[in-house]
Design a protein around this motif. Sequence first.
Motif, PDB file in Angstrom:
ATOM      1  N   ALA A 122      -4.795  26.720 -57.493  1.00 33.96           N
ATOM      2  CA  ALA A 122      -4.588  25.272 -57.574  1.00 33.96           C
ATOM      3  C   ALA A 122      -3.283  24.944 -58.292  1.00 33.96           C
ATOM      4  O   ALA A 122      -2.519  24.063 -57.865  1.00 33.96           O
ATOM      5  N   VAL A 123      -3.009  25.660 -59.395  1.00 34.55           N
ATOM      6  CA  VAL A 123      -1.768  25.446 -60.140  1.00 34.55           C
ATOM      7  C   VAL A 123      -0.560  25.795 -59.274  1.00 34.55           C
ATOM      8  O   VAL A 123       0.465  25.101 -59.297  1.00 34.55           O
ATOM      9  N   THR A 124      -0.670  26.867 -58.483  1.00 37.69           N
ATOM     10  CA  THR A 124       0.452  27.291 -57.640  1.00 37.69           C
ATOM     11  C   THR A 124       0.720  26.291 -56.527  1.00 37.69           C
ATOM     12  O   THR A 124       1.880  26.012 -56.196  1.00 37.69           O
ATOM     13  N   VAL A 125      -0.328  25.751 -55.923  1.00 39.54           N
ATOM     14  CA  VAL A 125      -0.137  24.711 -54.904  1.00 39.54           C
ATOM     15  C   VAL A 125       0.587  23.512 -55.515  1.00 39.54           C
ATOM     16  O   VAL A 125       1.508  22.950 -54.917  1.00 39.54           O
ATOM     17  N   LEU A 126       0.174  23.136 -56.726  1.00 35.41           N
ATOM     18  CA  LEU A 126       0.820  22.018 -57.425  1.00 35.41           C
ATOM     19  C   LEU A 126       2.267  22.343 -57.767  1.00 35.41           C
ATOM     20  O   LEU A 126       3.178  21.533 -57.511  1.00 35.41           O
ATOM     21  N   ASN A 163      -1.693  30.003 -51.164  1.00 31.51           N
ATOM     22  CA  ASN A 163      -2.732  29.636 -52.126  1.00 31.51           C
ATOM     23  C   ASN A 163      -3.657  28.558 -51.585  1.00 31.51           C
ATOM     24  O   ASN A 163      -4.835  28.501 -51.952  1.00 31.51           O
ATOM     25  N   LEU A 164      -3.137  27.710 -50.710  1.00 32.21           N
ATOM     26  CA  LEU A 164      -4.003  26.746 -50.034  1.00 32.21           C
ATOM     27  C   LEU A 164      -5.010  27.479 -49.150  1.00 32.21           C
ATOM     28  O   LEU A 164      -6.197  27.141 -49.125  1.00 32.21           O
ATOM     29  N   ARG A 165      -4.522  28.512 -48.445  1.00 34.90           N
ATOM     30  CA  ARG A 165      -5.413  29.334 -47.626  1.00 34.90           C
ATOM     31  C   ARG A 165      -6.504  29.964 -48.492  1.00 34.90           C
ATOM     32  O   ARG A 165      -7.666  30.044 -48.098  1.00 34.90           O
ATOM     33  N   PHE A 166      -6.116  30.427 -49.681  1.00 35.96           N
ATOM     34  CA  PHE A 166      -7.090  31.047 -50.583  1.00 35.96           C
ATOM     35  C   PHE A 166      -8.159  30.033 -51.000  1.00 35.96           C
ATOM     36  O   PHE A 166      -9.353  30.340 -51.005  1.00 35.96           O
ATOM     37  N   LEU A 226       0.302  19.628 -46.633  1.00 32.31           N
ATOM     38  CA  LEU A 226       1.143  20.347 -47.591  1.00 32.31           C
ATOM     39  C   LEU A 226       2.600  20.334 -47.150  1.00 32.31           C
ATOM     40  O   LEU A 226       3.510  20.121 -47.970  1.00 32.31           O
ATOM     41  N   GLN A 227       2.850  20.544 -45.863  1.00 33.58           N
ATOM     42  CA  GLN A 227       4.220  20.506 -45.351  1.00 33.58           C
ATOM     43  C   GLN A 227       4.860  19.136 -45.590  1.00 33.58           C
ATOM     44  O   GLN A 227       6.032  19.035 -45.968  1.00 33.58           O
ATOM     45  N   THR A 228       4.074  18.103 -45.406  1.00 35.70           N
ATOM     46  CA  THR A 228       4.581  16.743 -45.641  1.00 35.70           C
ATOM     47  C   THR A 228       4.883  16.515 -47.112  1.00 35.70           C
ATOM     48  O   THR A 228       5.927  15.960 -47.473  1.00 35.70           O
ATOM     49  N   ILE A 288       7.677  23.005 -66.160  1.00 40.36           N
ATOM     50  CA  ILE A 288       6.220  22.901 -66.324  1.00 40.36           C
ATOM     51  C   ILE A 288       5.511  23.781 -65.297  1.00 40.36           C
ATOM     52  O   ILE A 288       4.569  24.523 -65.620  1.00 40.36           O
ATOM     53  N   GLY A 289       5.971  23.721 -64.054  1.00 46.30           N
ATOM     54  CA  GLY A 289       5.367  24.541 -63.004  1.00 46.30           C
ATOM     55  C   GLY A 289       5.507  26.023 -63.274  1.00 46.30           C
ATOM     56  O   GLY A 289       4.536  26.791 -63.173  1.00 46.30           O
ATOM     57  N   VAL A 290       6.710  26.459 -63.652  1.00 50.56           N
ATOM     58  CA  VAL A 290       6.962  27.869 -63.950  1.00 50.56           C
ATOM     59  C   VAL A 290       6.125  28.323 -65.139  1.00 50.56           C
ATOM     60  O   VAL A 290       5.503  29.397 -65.123  1.00 50.56           O
ATOM     61  N   GLY A 291       6.096  27.509 -66.189  1.00 49.31           N
ATOM     62  CA  GLY A 291       5.378  27.882 -67.407  1.00 49.31           C
ATOM     63  C   GLY A 291       3.881  28.034 -67.186  1.00 49.31           C
ATOM     64  O   GLY A 291       3.272  28.992 -67.674  1.00 49.31           O
ATOM     65  N   LEU A 292       3.268  27.091 -66.456  1.00 45.72           N
ATOM     66  CA  LEU A 292       1.840  27.181 -66.190  1.00 45.72           C
ATOM     67  C   LEU A 292       1.494  28.449 -65.418  1.00 45.72           C
ATOM     68  O   LEU A 292       0.530  29.156 -65.742  1.00 45.72           O
TER      69      LEU A 292
END
Length: 513
Positions: A155-159, A393-396, A421-423, A446-450
């Motif tokens: 979920a964090v990776t998708v975000l 990760n969405l697939r997961f 997701l593409q949009t 923030i994304g990298v750190g999480l």
Amino acid sequence: MSEFLATINGYIWSNGLIYLCLAAGVYFSVRSRFVQVRQIPEMIRLMMSGEKSPSGVSSFQALTMSLSGRVGTGNIAGVATAIAFGGPGALFWMWAVAFLGASTSFVECTLGQIYKTRDHLTGEYRGGPAYYFSRAMAHTRVAAPFKIYGIVFAAVTVLACGLLLPSVQSNSMASAMHQAWGVEQWVVAVGTVIVLAFVIIGGVKRIAAFASVVVPFMAIVYIVLALIIVLANAGQVPEVFRLIFASAFGADSAFGAIIGSAVMWGVKRGVYSNEAGQGTGPHSAAAAEVSHPAKQGLVQAFAVYVDTLFICTATGFLILSTGAYRVFDGESASSPVLAEGGALPSDAAVGPAFAQVGFDTLWSGAGATFVAVSLAFFCLTTIIAYYYMAETNLRFLLGKYSTIPVPLIRGTLGSNLTLVLQTLILVSCVVGAVSTATDAWTLGDIGVGLMAWLNIIGIIILQQPAYKALRDYERQQRAGKDPVFDPLALNITGATFWESYKPTTKDPVKTTA
């Protein structure tokens, strides 16, 4: 909102994460007996070899896919930012985190290959931290907590990869083009959307094909031209080394007050650039068709060197040798200036402008254009890599539900959410291109750190299968074989793909590595 984001970023990128990145790198280096040094010849050999299939890409394509994520604005604007707020010594700490991070990358990418799976919608290989968190402990009493941990990471990776990180790349690209040609940033945003839409809708095969052509070419051109500038200023090279090491350890009075900043910014921008430990590399590593997981672990360890020791170093030496730098006593360009090289105009913004001015010292007027073009290619390929990771990760997260038909809407749940997701990633690029650089970089950090917090803690717990794979690979290597992986023989559970895998070739490979 900017202050709120800065506060959140401050908590995530506290000293704890800095020390975690460095300590993990030291630990993995010792445990692997410094695989990042011992196996360099094998890394280079593997980088140019390997199979590919309808399900997986070649080792070289997996490497370029990984580099397309690693090589981006962090190699140009990121290096400039690190020097501006951490001093020249930040470059030393970028080197340190790259050397140590190569072992971290080996562990995470080997795990990515061990626990990969085949996408039941596309037939392509998928893998990454979410997969190895949920599969490595699947047959133990702690299976449930690790499955939840994998879901959280996904979920964090998708975000992060779908919304937060793309904006940094599009912002740097738009800023560089605006400075070079006066193009309005919204125009760059529209062009970016058109190119990205064509590539990402084509799937992993088109992503790999695009990256395998663009990334090596642009990286080589950028490094060569940067080195020409450095050689033209060869007399300054000894002073560059002095600045880097004196600033890194507080030996220069001008930078003594920011020695802590040198470490923080060096590690922060180093991890952002080479992505070792962040958990992004295992996604492209898992997509490769190889006979043994350690092969991709070694290839991806070398990718860290390419990113930081080659490209980031070229940028750092370009900036410092030409005097196109300015160091601030604080976290923003409004802070007092501690030192500067003298080549920057007074209104030069921290970021791509440092490199653009550096190139201009030899090719007057051409520097801004070259950096803008370089960033266009680097940033586009990075955004494409981000999309691939977000989709994986969405697939997961969808799992078996991805094939469920959606009433009143043509297609399955998986295909429809992939379109969403593409949009979203295209919208993120548009917003990033017209936003301020400060907000874009904060969101990216923030994304990298999480992701780094979650992944490094996870692989410290799950590291053992990677070492088993390494020892098995080296044993077969010494016997003159092309290593083939058998997880059951190594007592590795959860590697269901490999339990039935039949390699396409088993030709002996003579090697002295």
